[in-house]
Scaffold this active site. Structure first.
Site, PDB file in Angstrom:
ATOM      1  N   GLY A 175       8.063   4.491  -6.671  1.00 31.72           N
ATOM      2  CA  GLY A 175       8.089   3.770  -5.985  1.00 31.72           C
ATOM      3  C   GLY A 175       9.332   3.436  -5.339  1.00 31.72           C
ATOM      4  O   GLY A 175       9.778   2.978  -5.069  1.00 31.72           O
ATOM      5  N   ASN A 192       9.760   5.299  -2.324  1.00 30.61           N
ATOM      6  CA  ASN A 192       8.576   4.960  -0.853  1.00 30.61           C
ATOM      7  C   ASN A 192       9.020   3.545  -0.651  1.00 30.61           C
ATOM      8  O   ASN A 192       9.557   2.806   0.588  1.00 30.61           O
ATOM      9  CB  ASN A 192       7.867   5.497  -0.778  1.00 30.61           C
ATOM     10  N   LEU A 231      -9.004   3.638  -2.062  1.00 31.84           N
ATOM     11  CA  LEU A 231      -9.946   2.222  -1.447  1.00 31.84           C
ATOM     12  C   LEU A 231     -11.758   2.334  -1.240  1.00 31.84           C
ATOM     13  O   LEU A 231     -12.718   3.237  -0.834  1.00 31.84           O
ATOM     14  CB  LEU A 231      -9.201   1.659  -0.829  1.00 31.84           C
ATOM     15  N   HIS A 280       1.625  10.478   2.612  1.00 29.06           N
ATOM     16  CA  HIS A 280       1.139  11.667   2.243  1.00 29.06           C
ATOM     17  C   HIS A 280       2.112  12.985   2.271  1.00 29.06           C
ATOM     18  O   HIS A 280       3.334  12.802   3.176  1.00 29.06           O
ATOM     19  CB  HIS A 280      -0.586  12.380   2.865  1.00 29.06           C
ATOM     20  N   ASP A 288      -8.685   5.666   5.765  1.00 29.50           N
ATOM     21  CA  ASP A 288     -10.086   5.216   6.414  1.00 29.50           C
ATOM     22  C   ASP A 288     -10.873   6.060   4.626  1.00 29.50           C
ATOM     23  O   ASP A 288      -9.728   5.896   3.529  1.00 29.50           O
ATOM     24  CB  ASP A 288     -10.946   6.135   6.837  1.00 29.50           C
TER      25      ASP A 288
HETATM   26  C1  GRF Z   1       5.195  10.308  -2.942  1.00 30.34           C
HETATM   27  O1  GRF Z   1       5.403  11.422  -2.564  1.00 30.34           O
HETATM   28  C2  GRF Z   1       3.939   9.625  -1.827  1.00 30.34           C
HETATM   29  O2  GRF Z   1       4.299  10.529  -0.707  1.00 30.34           O
HETATM   30  C3  GRF Z   1       3.041   9.699  -2.186  1.00 30.34           C
HETATM   31  O3  GRF Z   1       2.874   9.392  -3.864  1.00 30.34           O
HETATM   32  C4  GRF Z   1       3.992   9.212  -3.951  1.00 30.34           C
HETATM   33  C5  GRF Z   1       4.968   8.420  -4.247  1.00 30.34           C
HETATM   34  O4  GRF Z   1       6.190   8.128  -4.820  1.00 30.34           O
HETATM   35  N1  GRF Z   1       1.617   9.520  -1.881  1.00 30.34           N
HETATM   36  P1  GRF Z   1       6.820   6.569  -4.759  1.00 30.34           P
HETATM   37  O5  GRF Z   1       5.901   6.608  -6.039  1.00 30.34           O
HETATM   38  O6  GRF Z   1       6.642   6.267  -3.468  1.00 30.34           O
HETATM   39  O7  GRF Z   1       8.450   7.328  -5.137  1.00 30.34           O
END
Ligand code: GRF
Length: 223
Positions: A35, A37, A116, A132, A164
Site C-alpha cells: 500500500g 502508492n 477486473l 504499473h 480496460d
Molecule cells: C507497485 O509497484 C505498483 O506499480 C504495482 O504494484 C506495486 C504495489 O506497491 N502495480 P504498493 O502496494 O503500492 O507499495
C-alpha cells in the site's frame, strides 16, 4: 452568496471574487498488499498537493494487507473483501456495490493483484486507474522491474493508465522514466521506480480530475 436567478446581477468585478464550490472527487482505492502508492496518495491529499479529491474508501481483497492497517491508522474508511476462492464476477459485483455505497467517483488500483471483470470496468467507464512499474507496453504482468533489468534496458519507469479488460493495457495517462544505472540491481531499480510511482500516481489523478482531457484513439491528450 450570489443569487442563482438570472434577474439579480452581481456587482461589476464580483465574478472574480466568486469561489466555485466544487464537490470533492471521491477516490475508491483498491489494494492487495503493502500500500505504499495508496499512502503516497493519502499524503499528497493531506499535504495539499493533490487538491479536489478525498479518499472515500480503501478496499483490500487480502485480509492481512499492510495497506489496510495504514488506512486504519490514517482514520480512513476501509474494508476487506476476500477474493480467494470466489468467482471473479461475484467478488467484483461486491466490490462495485461497496464502491457505490461509499460514493466513489474514481477507482485507483494501487497494487491490486487482480484482473477486473468486464462488468466492473463498465461500471466505471474511464474512471479506473492503475499504476504499473514499467514503461508500458514493455514488461506487462508480474515482476516488471526484474523483467526490465534482466532484459538490459537503459531506461525504466512507471505508467499510470486507464484500466480496460486486458492486463496492463488501457490508455496511458502518464509515464515517468529513469535511467538504469550500471551498478543497479533489480532491487535498487525497483526502489527507484517506486519513488517515481509515488509522484506519478498523484499527478495522474490530478490530471484526470481536472477534466481537461480527452481520449483520441488510444491517446490521452490535454484539451
Ligand atoms: C507497485 O509497484 C505498483 O506499480 C504495482 O504494484 C506495486 C504495489 O506497491 N502495480 P504498493 O502496494 O503500492 O507499495
Amino acid at each position: 452568496m450570489i443569487p442563482e436567478d438570472g434577474e439579480s446581477k452581481p456587482p461589476e468585478g464580483a465574478s472574480s471574487l466568486r469561489t466555485e464550490v466544487r464537490p470533492l472527487v471521491r477516490l475508491g482505492i483498491l489494494l492487495s498488499g503493502r500500500g505504499s502508492n495508496f499512502q503516497a496518495i493519502a499524503k499528497s491529499i493531506r499535504d495539499g498537493r493533490l487538491k479536489g479529491v478525498e479518499i472515500a474508501v480503501v478496499i483490500s481483497n487480502v485480509g492481512e494487507a499492510a495497506g489496510i492497517s495504514t488506512a486504519q491508522q490514517l482514520g480512513l474508511p476501509h474494508e476487506v473483501l476476500v477474493s480467494k476462492g470466489r468467482a471473479r464476477a461475484e467478488h467484483d459485483a461486491d466490490v462495485v456495490r461497496r464502491l457505490r455505497e461509499h460514493r466513489a467517483d474514481l477507482v485507483c488500483l494501487a497494487g491490486y493483484m487482480r484482473l477486473l471483470s468486464p462488468e466492473f470496468i463498465s461500471a466505471f467507464p474511464n474512471r479506473i486507474l492503475n499504476i504499473h512499474p514499467s514503461l508500458l507496453p514493455a514488461f506487462p504482468g508480474l515482476d516488471a522491474q526484474q523483467q526490465a533489468f534482466d532484459y538490459g534496458v537503459k531506461w525504466a519507469g512507471c505508467t499510470v493508465h486507464f484500466v480496460d479488460e486486458h492486463l496492463d493495457h488501457g490508455t496511458i495517462i502518464l509515464q515517468r522514466a529513469i535511467p538504469v544505472l550500471d551498478d543497479d540491481d533489480a532491487h535498487s531499480l525497483a526502489e527507484r521506480i517506486l519513488a517515481e510511482e509515488h509522484i506519478a500516481y498523484g499527478e495522474a489523478i490530478a490530471r484526470v480530475v481536472s477534466g481537461a482531457w480527452e481520449i483520441r484513439g488510444r491517446r490521452y491528450v490535454k484539451r
